[in-house]
Design a protein around this motif. Structure first.
Motif, mmCIF file in Angstrom:
data_model
loop_
_atom_site.group_PDB
_atom_site.id
_atom_site.type_symbol
_atom_site.label_atom_id
_atom_site.label_comp_id
_atom_site.label_asym_id
_atom_site.label_seq_id
_atom_site.Cartn_x
_atom_site.Cartn_y
_atom_site.Cartn_z
ATOM 1 N N THR A 173 -39.602 -29.535 -0.755
ATOM 2 C CA THR A 173 -40.106 -29.729 0.603
ATOM 3 C C THR A 173 -39.527 -28.688 1.544
ATOM 4 O O THR A 173 -38.323 -28.454 1.552
ATOM 5 C CB THR A 173 -39.752 -31.134 1.128
ATOM 6 O OG1 THR A 173 -40.418 -32.111 0.326
ATOM 7 C CG2 THR A 173 -40.191 -31.297 2.583
ATOM 8 N N THR A 174 -40.399 -28.082 2.321
ATOM 9 C CA THR A 174 -39.990 -27.155 3.372
ATOM 10 C C THR A 174 -40.566 -27.633 4.698
ATOM 11 O O THR A 174 -41.774 -27.872 4.795
ATOM 12 C CB THR A 174 -40.479 -25.719 3.090
ATOM 13 O OG1 THR A 174 -39.906 -25.251 1.868
ATOM 14 C CG2 THR A 174 -40.070 -24.775 4.220
ATOM 15 N N ILE A 175 -39.711 -27.779 5.682
ATOM 16 C CA ILE A 175 -40.157 -28.158 7.024
ATOM 17 C C ILE A 175 -39.845 -27.012 7.971
ATOM 18 O O ILE A 175 -38.712 -26.525 8.023
ATOM 19 C CB ILE A 175 -39.467 -29.444 7.507
ATOM 20 C CG1 ILE A 175 -39.984 -30.639 6.699
ATOM 21 C CG2 ILE A 175 -39.719 -29.678 8.993
ATOM 22 C CD1 ILE A 175 -39.365 -31.954 7.083
ATOM 23 N N MET A 176 -40.860 -26.561 8.683
ATOM 24 C CA MET A 176 -40.703 -25.501 9.676
ATOM 25 C C MET A 176 -40.926 -26.092 11.059
ATOM 26 O O MET A 176 -41.904 -26.790 11.294
ATOM 27 C CB MET A 176 -41.697 -24.371 9.408
ATOM 28 C CG MET A 176 -41.390 -23.584 8.150
ATOM 29 S SD MET A 176 -42.683 -22.382 7.745
ATOM 30 C CE MET A 176 -43.916 -23.475 7.046
ATOM 31 N N LEU A 177 -40.003 -25.811 11.943
ATOM 32 C CA LEU A 177 -40.039 -26.395 13.278
ATOM 33 C C LEU A 177 -39.860 -25.312 14.326
ATOM 34 O O LEU A 177 -38.985 -24.453 14.187
ATOM 35 C CB LEU A 177 -38.931 -27.443 13.410
ATOM 36 C CG LEU A 177 -38.807 -28.180 14.742
ATOM 37 C CD1 LEU A 177 -40.049 -29.026 14.994
ATOM 38 C CD2 LEU A 177 -37.565 -29.052 14.747
ATOM 39 N N ARG A 178 -40.712 -25.345 15.344
ATOM 40 C CA ARG A 178 -40.597 -24.401 16.455
ATOM 41 C C ARG A 178 -40.773 -25.152 17.768
ATOM 42 O O ARG A 178 -41.724 -25.910 17.942
ATOM 43 C CB ARG A 178 -41.650 -23.287 16.346
ATOM 44 C CG ARG A 178 -41.460 -22.402 15.133
ATOM 45 C CD ARG A 178 -42.298 -21.140 15.212
ATOM 46 N NE ARG A 178 -43.718 -21.437 15.107
ATOM 47 C CZ ARG A 178 -44.665 -20.490 15.126
ATOM 48 N NH1 ARG A 178 -44.327 -19.222 15.264
ATOM 49 N NH2 ARG A 178 -45.925 -20.813 15.008
ATOM 50 N N VAL A 200 -42.596 -38.175 -1.084
ATOM 51 C CA VAL A 200 -42.811 -37.391 0.131
ATOM 52 C C VAL A 200 -42.337 -38.163 1.358
ATOM 53 O O VAL A 200 -41.672 -37.607 2.246
ATOM 54 C CB VAL A 200 -44.304 -37.013 0.276
ATOM 55 C CG1 VAL A 200 -44.598 -36.469 1.666
ATOM 56 C CG2 VAL A 200 -44.699 -35.988 -0.789
ATOM 57 N N GLU A 201 -42.643 -39.451 1.412
ATOM 58 C CA GLU A 201 -42.232 -40.268 2.557
ATOM 59 C C GLU A 201 -40.715 -40.333 2.669
ATOM 60 O O GLU A 201 -40.148 -40.154 3.756
ATOM 61 C CB GLU A 201 -42.808 -41.675 2.420
ATOM 62 C CG GLU A 201 -42.470 -42.588 3.592
ATOM 63 C CD GLU A 201 -43.073 -43.964 3.430
ATOM 64 O OE1 GLU A 201 -43.279 -44.650 4.441
ATOM 65 O OE2 GLU A 201 -43.319 -44.367 2.276
ATOM 66 N N GLU A 202 -40.023 -40.576 1.553
ATOM 67 C CA GLU A 202 -38.565 -40.645 1.579
ATOM 68 C C GLU A 202 -37.944 -39.313 1.963
ATOM 69 O O GLU A 202 -36.984 -39.256 2.742
ATOM 70 C CB GLU A 202 -38.050 -41.089 0.204
ATOM 71 C CG GLU A 202 -38.395 -42.527 -0.138
ATOM 72 C CD GLU A 202 -38.008 -42.882 -1.561
ATOM 73 O OE1 GLU A 202 -37.442 -41.997 -2.255
ATOM 74 O OE2 GLU A 202 -38.260 -44.031 -1.988
ATOM 75 N N MET A 203 -38.496 -38.225 1.428
ATOM 76 C CA MET A 203 -37.955 -36.904 1.732
ATOM 77 C C MET A 203 -38.150 -36.549 3.202
ATOM 78 O O MET A 203 -37.229 -36.038 3.859
ATOM 79 C CB MET A 203 -38.619 -35.856 0.849
ATOM 80 C CG MET A 203 -38.115 -34.429 1.093
ATOM 81 S SD MET A 203 -36.391 -34.183 0.625
ATOM 82 C CE MET A 203 -36.578 -33.973 -1.147
ATOM 83 N N ARG A 250 -36.016 -35.580 8.466
ATOM 84 C CA ARG A 250 -36.181 -35.800 9.905
ATOM 85 C C ARG A 250 -34.885 -36.324 10.513
ATOM 86 O O ARG A 250 -34.469 -35.889 11.597
ATOM 87 C CB ARG A 250 -37.324 -36.782 10.153
ATOM 88 C CG ARG A 250 -37.705 -36.928 11.631
ATOM 89 C CD ARG A 250 -38.795 -37.956 11.820
ATOM 90 N NE ARG A 250 -40.030 -37.567 11.163
ATOM 91 C CZ ARG A 250 -40.552 -38.198 10.105
ATOM 92 N NH1 ARG A 250 -39.930 -39.242 9.578
ATOM 93 N NH2 ARG A 250 -41.675 -37.797 9.580
ATOM 94 N N ASP A 251 -34.221 -37.248 9.814
ATOM 95 C CA ASP A 251 -32.931 -37.764 10.287
ATOM 96 C C ASP A 251 -31.875 -36.663 10.305
ATOM 97 O O ASP A 251 -31.039 -36.598 11.220
ATOM 98 C CB ASP A 251 -32.469 -38.915 9.403
ATOM 99 C CG ASP A 251 -33.328 -40.156 9.550
ATOM 100 O OD1 ASP A 251 -34.041 -40.255 10.574
ATOM 101 O OD2 ASP A 251 -33.313 -41.005 8.640
#
Length: 294
Positions: A190-195, A239-242, A247-248
């Motif tokens: 999983t990769t999360i990108m935030l701007r 996916v939900e758990e990850m 997010r936390d």
């Protein structure tokens, strides 16, 4: 890793084998790590112009903010390397490429059935957790028995108050390998990108603050499977758990730590005013201690 600043990289950790295979590719990726994440797309385009023979390697290695498109029926979907064939992209809703391709790669009938089910399920997941945005799911074969899927979610924040722009891009890649008739191994990356871009003003002085970066995590599990729907259910739970865990992490560690550091460097009320507050608090605590002693 995650960079809450104007510098950093929107790409996962470099694989040693890939770096050793092509020093020029290593140099290109090292350069991308030093560019501001907020201009990732522009930096990548300029890098491709410099080394066009590395185009495929760069596009496959560097995570970019997700782009959107609409198919012939008006359905919105997300673009990525997993639904691209040449210069065309496949819609998960119609299973057709745009621009049209006569020989475009399509999932097998079994995977297409799972893909259709997964898109419907993650559409509900997106509405429940994100309250908007766009989601897309793509499946493809790895070999005769194994397959993979990519779950994409994109949410653009609405402009309000001091928030000028905000983007959340989540990319989940799941590899599924059977371990027998009733069990399978799942590997989730999983990769999360935030701007985030916000306005900031102190008195008559105005400015802006940009926070951007990416966070990558992996997880492997062996789970029981039954029919086709059980694969989708297993991937959905992972996916939900990850996402919840990441997010936390972003909220409690990265943003919390950044706020603590900023507050330690800059005090909007002035150092003298904060010193008086601390002295008053200490005096109150001392007085309360005396009364409790009496």
């Amino acid at each position: 890793f995650f960079f809450l600043r104007s510098g950093g990289a929107l790409l996962p950790p470099l694989q040693p084998t890939l770096a050793m295979a092509d020093p020029q590719l290593l140099a290109a990726l090292d350069l991308m790590r030093r560019m501001p994440p907020s201009r990732c797309e522009t930096s990548l385009e300029e890098l491709v112009d410099l080394v066009p023979h590395l185009t495929d390697d760069l596009l496959n290695t560097i995570d970019q903010p997700l782009q959107t498109a609409k198919d012939a029926q008006g359905n919105a979907y997300l673009l990525c390397d997993y639904n691209r064939d040449g210069d065309s992209y496949r819609s998960p809703w119609t299973n057709e490429y745009d621009p049209p391709l006569s020989d475009g790669v399509l999932p097998s009938p079994k995977l297409r059935a799972m893909e259709t089910l997964a898109n419907d399920i993650f559409e509900g997941y997106r509405e429940m957790y994100y309250e908007g945005g766009i989601s897309s799911v793509y499946f493809w074969d790895l070999d005769e028995s194994s397959f993979a899927a990519c779950v994409l979610v994109k949410k653009d924040a609405e402009e309000k108050k001091k928030l000028e722009a905000g983007n959340w891009d989540a990319i989940h890649v799941v590899e599924v390998r059977p371990l027998g008739p009733k069990r399978a191994a799942y590997k989730l990356t999983t990769t999360i990108m935030l701007r985030i871009k916000t306005g900031h003003a102190v008195g008559v002085h105005e400015g802006e603050m940009n926070l951007s970066g990416s966070l990558t995590r992996q997880k492997e599990e062996e789970l029981a499977v039954g029919d086709v729907a059980s694969h989708v259910a297993n991937m959905g739970r992972m996916v939900e758990e990850m996402e919840n865990r990441m997010r936390d992490t972003l909220q409690s560690i990265y943003f919390g730590k950044t706020k603590s550091v900023v507050n330690g460097l800059y005090q909007s009320g002035g150092a003298e005013a904060n010193k008086k507050k601390d002295m008053l608090a200490q005096a109150l605590m001392a007085e309360m201690g005396k009364r409790n002693a009496d």
